[in-house]
Enzyme design. Structure first.
Site, PDB file in Angstrom:
ATOM      1  N   SER A  13       0.826  -1.200   0.000  1.00 13.10           N
ATOM      2  CA  SER A  13       0.000   0.000   0.000  1.00 13.10           C
ATOM      3  C   SER A  13       0.861   1.250   0.000  1.00 13.10           C
ATOM      4  O   SER A  13       2.027   1.215   0.396  1.00 13.10           O
ATOM      5  CB  SER A  13      -0.887  -0.034   1.253  1.00 13.10           C
ATOM      6  OG  SER A  13      -1.808   1.011   1.252  1.00 13.10           O
ATOM      7  N   ASP A  14       0.257   2.360  -0.423  1.00 13.93           N
ATOM      8  CA  ASP A  14       0.909   3.658  -0.333  1.00 13.93           C
ATOM      9  C   ASP A  14      -0.154   4.738  -0.187  1.00 13.93           C
ATOM     10  O   ASP A  14      -1.213   4.652  -0.808  1.00 13.93           O
ATOM     11  CB  ASP A  14       1.764   3.945  -1.575  1.00 13.93           C
ATOM     12  CG  ASP A  14       2.707   5.109  -1.322  1.00 13.93           C
ATOM     13  OD1 ASP A  14       3.763   4.873  -0.704  1.00 13.93           O
ATOM     14  OD2 ASP A  14       2.366   6.239  -1.709  1.00 13.93           O
ATOM     15  N   THR A  15       0.138   5.739   0.648  1.00 13.61           N
ATOM     16  CA  THR A  15      -0.790   6.836   0.911  1.00 13.61           C
ATOM     17  C   THR A  15      -0.107   8.156   0.582  1.00 13.61           C
ATOM     18  O   THR A  15       1.047   8.363   0.952  1.00 13.61           O
ATOM     19  CB  THR A  15      -1.232   6.842   2.387  1.00 13.61           C
ATOM     20  OG1 THR A  15      -1.868   5.597   2.689  1.00 13.61           O
ATOM     21  CG2 THR A  15      -2.200   7.987   2.679  1.00 13.61           C
TER      22      THR A  15
ATOM     23  N   ALA B  53      -3.589   3.767  -2.098  1.00 13.40           N
ATOM     24  CA  ALA B  53      -3.669   2.673  -3.071  1.00 13.40           C
ATOM     25  C   ALA B  53      -3.222   1.391  -2.385  1.00 13.40           C
ATOM     26  O   ALA B  53      -2.328   1.407  -1.536  1.00 13.40           O
ATOM     27  CB  ALA B  53      -2.791   2.957  -4.275  1.00 13.40           C
TER      28      ALA B  53
END
Length: 188
Positions: free
Chosen positions: A70-72, A107
């Site tokens: 994930s990445d924010t 994501a």
């Protein structure tokens, strides 16, 4: 059933995934270097980074494994705010967010040995006008250098500074658990 691997160092993501009562392990071995081509549209950044982290996993996946990465990012005026690199960077980010709305996009990539899916969730966050004293207090006490946009909604700044959100609270924490639950059920 498949074994789920969370490929993240984030204690918040671990806590949120654990809240779904899903058995998982954490494995952060990764060769991915976070660099992106110039001119990439802001909403594409977390999608590319999440997928990149998945493909940078340090070993091939077994047939019974599903990797979750994930990445924010925080987006304001089309600009992506990642994690601050210094105190000055954190101050500048919070000043930019003060008194206005911004977007938090997370994501998530689900991948096994045969397929993958990447999706994103967006939440609008509204900050009140923050005083310099509030910004300094928060940065000095909470040291938000591991957080996109230099803040954690679940910390003091969220209590005193966020006037409203439109969308998922947990997405702003960095992991949209409601959507992860749904997507994992479909993926598995």
């Amino acid at each position: 059933m498949k074994r789920i691997i969370l490929g993240s160092n984030s204690p918040r993501r671990r806590e949120l995934l654990a809240g779904l009562d899903i058995a998982f392990t954490v494995d952060t071995g990764n060769t991915f270097e976070e660099s992106l081509e110039e001119g990439l549209e802001a909403h594409e950044v977390p999608l590319r980074l999440s997928a990149g982290k998945s493909h940078g996993f340090h070993r091939p996946l077994a047939d019974d494994e599903v990797l979750v990465t994930s990445d924010t990012v925080v987006i304001v005026d089309g600009e992506v705010l990642g994690k601050p690199h210094s105190r000055e960077d954190a101050v500048a980010m919070l000043r930019k967010l003060s008194g206005r709305a911004h977007e938090v996009v997370t994501a998530v990539t689900l991948r096994d040995s045969r397929r993958e899916e990447t999706f994103s969730v967006s939440t609008q966050v509204h900050f009140k006008a923050l005083s310099q004293e509030e910004i300094d207090y928060y940065i000095d006490k909470y040291r938000p250098f591991d957080k996109a946009g230099a803040y954690g909604i679940q910390e003091w700044i969220g209590y005193v500074g966020i006037s409203s959100i439109e969308g998922s609270f947990y997405n702003v924490m960095g992991f949209p658990v409601h959507r992860v639950w749904h997507e994992l059920q479909s993926f598995l």
